[in-house]
Design a protein around this motif. Structure first.
Motif, mmCIF file in Angstrom:
data_model
loop_
_atom_site.group_PDB
_atom_site.id
_atom_site.type_symbol
_atom_site.label_atom_id
_atom_site.label_comp_id
_atom_site.label_asym_id
_atom_site.label_seq_id
_atom_site.Cartn_x
_atom_site.Cartn_y
_atom_site.Cartn_z
ATOM 1 N N GLY A 334 0.512 -1.325 -0.515
ATOM 2 C CA GLY A 334 0.077 -0.072 0.409
ATOM 3 C C GLY A 334 0.983 0.496 -0.533
ATOM 4 N N ASP A 335 2.299 1.487 0.417
ATOM 5 C CA ASP A 335 2.854 1.849 0.138
ATOM 6 C C ASP A 335 3.901 2.730 -1.377
ATOM 7 O OD1 ASP A 335 2.620 2.511 3.003
ATOM 8 O OD2 ASP A 335 4.415 2.361 3.787
ATOM 9 N N LYS A 336 3.843 3.425 -1.634
ATOM 10 C CA LYS A 336 5.236 3.493 -2.541
ATOM 11 C C LYS A 336 6.274 4.295 -2.390
ATOM 12 C CE LYS A 336 0.830 6.902 -4.476
ATOM 13 N NZ LYS A 336 0.199 7.281 -5.334
ATOM 14 N N THR A 337 7.277 4.043 -1.272
ATOM 15 C CA THR A 337 8.642 4.714 -0.948
ATOM 16 C C THR A 337 9.549 3.520 -0.412
ATOM 17 O OG1 THR A 337 8.039 6.709 -0.567
ATOM 18 C CG2 THR A 337 10.012 6.177 0.007
ATOM 19 N N PRO A 338 9.991 2.873 -0.297
ATOM 20 C CA PRO A 338 10.390 1.919 0.004
ATOM 21 C C PRO A 338 10.223 1.788 0.911
ATOM 22 C CG PRO A 338 10.925 2.231 -2.257
ATOM 23 C CD PRO A 338 10.658 3.443 -2.499
ATOM 24 N N LEU A 339 10.767 0.496 2.345
ATOM 25 C CA LEU A 339 11.243 1.054 2.907
ATOM 26 C C LEU A 339 12.581 0.790 3.538
ATOM 27 C CD1 LEU A 339 10.363 0.109 6.493
ATOM 28 C CD2 LEU A 339 10.214 -2.184 6.663
ATOM 29 N N ILE A 340 13.189 -0.310 2.522
ATOM 30 C CA ILE A 340 14.664 -0.704 2.067
ATOM 31 C C ILE A 340 14.599 -0.642 0.804
ATOM 32 C CG2 ILE A 340 15.030 -2.421 3.277
ATOM 33 C CD1 ILE A 340 17.685 -2.848 4.723
ATOM 34 N N SER A 341 16.290 -0.086 0.301
ATOM 35 C CA SER A 341 16.413 -0.693 -1.044
ATOM 36 C C SER A 341 18.123 -1.030 -1.272
ATOM 37 C CB SER A 341 15.582 0.374 -2.274
ATOM 38 O OG SER A 341 16.352 1.481 -2.112
ATOM 39 N N TRP A 342 18.580 -1.631 -2.600
ATOM 40 C CA TRP A 342 19.798 -1.005 -2.615
ATOM 41 C C TRP A 342 20.362 -1.925 -4.240
ATOM 42 C CZ3 TRP A 342 19.385 -5.107 1.604
ATOM 43 C CH2 TRP A 342 19.175 -6.073 1.088
ATOM 44 N N LYS A 343 21.196 -0.955 -4.677
ATOM 45 C CA LYS A 343 20.868 -1.441 -5.898
ATOM 46 C C LYS A 343 21.947 -2.928 -6.199
ATOM 47 C CE LYS A 343 23.592 0.759 -10.307
ATOM 48 N NZ LYS A 343 24.148 1.708 -10.982
ATOM 49 N N ALA A 344 22.639 -2.969 -5.276
ATOM 50 C CA ALA A 344 23.412 -4.201 -5.300
ATOM 51 C C ALA A 344 23.809 -4.240 -3.828
ATOM 52 C CB ALA A 344 24.901 -3.904 -6.282
ATOM 53 N N ALA A 345 23.974 -5.724 -3.520
ATOM 54 C CA ALA A 345 24.687 -6.039 -2.358
ATOM 55 C C ALA A 345 25.446 -7.880 -2.667
ATOM 56 C CB ALA A 345 23.975 -6.450 -0.827
ATOM 57 N N ASP A 346 27.194 -7.669 -1.719
ATOM 58 C CA ASP A 346 27.663 -8.326 -2.457
ATOM 59 C C ASP A 346 27.797 -9.389 -0.647
ATOM 60 O OD1 ASP A 346 27.329 -8.502 -5.064
ATOM 61 O OD2 ASP A 346 29.117 -7.243 -5.610
#
Length: 807
Positions: A334-346
């Motif tokens: 229901g939200d539009k803004t991510p709670l947490i995100s990243w482009k890449a995680a290694d």
């Protein structure tokens, strides 16, 4: 020999052909009429014998092709649910394999099979005693098989299937004891070259190539009550015997656009399993949906790649390898803004070790050589009730956790964490506090962090370094160490913030102080050190060129005197430099570092108006929570208070926007008593021949000294009278008790008037004035002596009062 055109030869040929046709017809009739009926009758009788209903609609035999077809096959327990339903079953044997003494099948086809695996708990029985419906069937069949001779040597039968096809299958799992219900529909399976012997012909296991087409998959995961779903699922691979004493399996799983290829080897002697797993482009959205959050989490993007090794041994189970997560964004439904995100995680050189039960006390462990996260973004919010979004999403109340679960969690073995390096690059943190009115929002961008030696081993500290851009133009930098065994109880962290716009903090100032801020810049230097829970913190607050705005209308809290505070604290360079220190035990239930800091700041700001000397003492780090105090009964300040007054003068020189009015004070009760005592003791000591130093407190005389005793008699005669002195000397025995009584009567007989008390207060104010301008004559025009007033003495003395005036 008959000639070829002989009529007799023709007759015999016709007879042979007719005989063959008759035998063929007879064989066909037996295969299609008599044998199917006989088989159907036998199957029905056997089903009745074991208590099951076995039926089918049609059976077709092709003897020359060794092929059997059965339509609409049903298997059910009498007065029970169907265990098996089958639209069509096709079985073809292979001549060449049969001639070699092998039970060889060329093809097995199952069309639309419907399988039910069910466990019901009968009334009066426990869940442990219940068995599955297929177990019941096997037991019933075994009971009705003819007995075998255990001494008879049995030669293992070779079994092979060239191709096994399962089309449009469905599988239902029911367990009434645990209320488990799962259903898998419309899946297909393809097995090729299935055999129970190895390449050398020794019966030792199963080898095959297989292909399962499961179609779309929706599966409810037991325990967490979460659904995992994929649109297209296929499983392929093979079974083999790579070496004697081992079984091999290739498992290739395709989940939508991703794939998981694995190779497994089972050692039949040691029971160890070794596996290699390669993950390519597996979507993370179905996995994110399984997270145990209080609100459903979704992910519209994100994929995972990995190269992993699995070792399941007698002592430990080990998972190791590298993991890569790409373009992940986790959002609350229901939200539009991510709670947490990243482009890449290694994650590099991961090793998770789980000991078997015999070594469970050693605890599981997770070791990672390096964790790199590119462009991480975190949304941290505090709602109207003061709860953070992460606490709201993942915390469980004690009421939701059974008591035995809490006890078992305490008794579980430890978990050991060891991460050599953690790197966060070009991140962003969005902070919002909706408990404030107006809402408080601030962001940190270009956030970088490095953590070295992250471990939860007791006594081991990790190095921490962070930096970023705050509120668009400010900067943040952090360095220090923290023990990840319990970072709240053991750390040594220094944080600095530079050039933060004060208007960013308007919601907090408006909520807690009742004012708006129009402009200004803020620098912070924070140092926090905790050792075994004992915290000591230093907060240096530097505010430059602050411009105070309007008061908040209809403010319901305690409005802090920001105007007076700015005038008193701001120097000639329009800078306020205040250091606030805190201390406390973080294990205390009511402990809050933020609360302590705000309380300390609030106390300073409040004291600016109500107790300015106390506020200045706190700002200058001189201690003295009671401010500046005079000795009761005397116009005397102890050396520590004299030093404070001189330093306050030096401080005021650099604060050109503030003027002071010193107000002398007196306590009508305590000052009256102590002033009489001081006068009496002064008279006694002077009568004894002692010289008193002006400005020093009058000491209590020692009545054991003959000189003091003589001075006591002289002072008593002066204030009380010689006649009464003579009476006391004649009626009272000589000694310490008489001397104490004479001194007490002397003090009681000295009268102190209100005028004298006010003069005492005026003298105190004048002395304070002289001390403050002593080294700074330029303050004469900015410090004045006002009217006196009464005050209540404290344990430090009679507090001197002062009022601040804004120029």
């Amino acid at each position: 020999m008959f000639p070829l055109n002989s009529s007799l030869f023709k007759v015999w040929c016709l007879r042979v052909v007719g005989l063959l046709l008759f035998l063929t017809t007879l064989f066909w009739a037996g295969s299609h009429v008599f044998v199917p009926s006989l088989i159907k009758k036998s199957v029905t009788e056997f089903g009745n014998q074991i208590g099951y209903d076995i039926s089918y609609q049609d059976l077709s035999l092709s003897p020359l092709r060794l092929r059997v077809e059965i339509d609409d096959l049903h298997l059910a327990k009498n007065r029970g649910n169907n265990l098996l339903g089958l639209k069509k079953l096709v079985v073809s044997l292979k001549w060449s394999r049969i001639l070699m003494g092998e039970f060889g099948l060329d093809e097995v086809v199952l069309e639309e099979p419907r399988i039910l695996l069910e466990k019901n708990v009968a009334k009066g029985t426990s869940a442990q005693a219940a068995i599955w419906n297929w177990q019941e069937l096997i037991h019933a069949v075994e009971k009705n098989l003819p007995p075998t001779d255990p001494k008879e040597a049995k030669k293992p039968t070779k079994i092979s299937i060239e191709q096994l096809l399962v089309n449009e299958a469905s599988f239902t799992l029911l367990d009434t004891s645990s209320r488990l219900k799962e259903e898998l529909k419309s899946f297909s399976i393809k097995l090729l070259k299935v055999a129970n012997y190895d390449k050398n012909g020794v019966v030792s296991g199963i080898r095959a190539q297989y292909d399962f087409n499961l179609g779309s998959l929706q599966l409810l995961i037991p325990g967490i009550n979460k659904m995992i779903a994929f649109d297209h699922v296929t499983i392929a691979g093979g079974l083999d015997n790579p070496t004697p004493g081992s079984l091999g399996a290739q498992l290739d799983l395709k989940l939508d656009e991703g794939s998981l290829r694995s190779r497994w080897v089972f050692n039949t002697v040691s029971k160890a399993i070794d596996g290699k797993i390669k993950v390519e482009n597996i979507a993370l959205a179905p996995i994110v949906g399984m997270l145990p959050a209080n609100k459903e989490l979704t992910a519209k993007s994100g994929s995972m790649n990995a190269d992993l090794l699995v070792k399941l041994g007698a002592d430990d189970n080990i998972l190791s390898g590298d993991l890569h997560f790409i373009d992940l964004a986790i959002t609350e439904k229901g939200d539009k803004t991510p709670l947490i995100s990243w482009k890449a995680a290694d994650i590099s050189q991961l090793e998770y070790r789980l000991p078997k039960s015999s070594k469970a006390q050693a605890g599981s462990s997770l070791a990672i050589a390096q964790l790199d996260i590119e462009h991480p973004a975190l949304r941290f919010e505090i709602n109207d009730e003061g709860l953070s979004n992460f606490r709201r999403l993942f915390s469980k109340s004690k009421a939701d956790v059974p008591e035995q679960t809490l006890d078992s969690a305490k008794s579980e073995s430890s978990f050991n964490l060891d991460i050599r390096t953690v790197n966060l690059r070009d991140g962003e943190v969005l902070f919002s506090d909706f408990a404030m009115r107006p809402n408080f929002k601030v962001d940190i961008k270009k956030f970088n962090a490095t953590l070295l030696g992250v471990s939860n081993f007791p006594g081991r500290f990790a190095s921490v370094a962070m930096d970023g851009v705050v509120a668009g133009s400010g900067s943040m930098r952090t360095k220090g160490q923290a023990s990840f065994d319990d970072p709240r109880r053991n750390h040594d962290i220094a944080m600095s913030f530079r050039n933060l716009p004060l208007t960013t903090f308007n919601p907090a100032v408006m909520t807690f102080a009742g004012y708006q801020i129009e402009s200004g810049r803020l620098n912070l230097n924070l140092n926090y050190r905790a050792k075994d829970g004992e915290l000591n913190g230093s907060n240096q607050i530097i505010i430059k060129k602050v411009v105070l705005g309007d008061e908040v209308p209809d403010f319901k809290g305690r409005r802090l005197p920001l105007g007076l505070a700015i005038a008193l604290l701001e120097d000639s360079d329009d800078t306020i430099d205040v250091t606030v220190r805190i201390a406390g035990n973080v294990d205390s239930p009511e402990f809050s570092a933020t609360g302590l800091v705000w309380q300390a700041i609030s106390n300073v700001l409040t004291n600016v108006a109500t107790a300015p000397f106390r506020a200045l003492a706190s700002v200058l780090g001189m201690g003295g929570n009671e401010g500046v105090n005079a000795v009761p009964g005397e116009a005397v300040f102890l050396p520590i208070d004299q030093d404070r007054l001189e330093k306050f003068g030096e401080y005021l020189v650099k604060r050109p926007n503030a003027n002071l009015e010193i107000i002398g004070t007196y306590d009508p009760l305590q000052d009256k008593q102590e002033m009489a005592r001081a006068k009496a003791d002064t008279a006694i000591l002077k009568g004894a021949g002692f010289t008193l130093i002006p400005g020093n407190s009058v000491p209590v005389p020692s009545l054991s000294d003959p000189r003091v005793q003589s001075g006591l008699k002289a002072a008593y005669a002066q204030y009380v009278g010689r006649i009464k002195l003579g009476q006391r000397l004649l009626t009272l025995p000589d000694g310490e008790a008489r001397n104490q009584q004479l001194r007490t009567e002397l003090i009681a007989d000295i009268d102190v008037t209100d005028i004298q008390l006010k003069e005492l207060a005026k003298t105190r104010a004048t002395i304070a004035y002289d001390l403050m301008i002593k080294a700074n004559p330029g303050l004469k025009d900015r410090i004045t002596v006002g009217d006196v007033k009464s005050a209540e003495a404290g344990k430090e003395g009679v507090p001197l009062d002062v009022e601040i005036r804004i120029k």
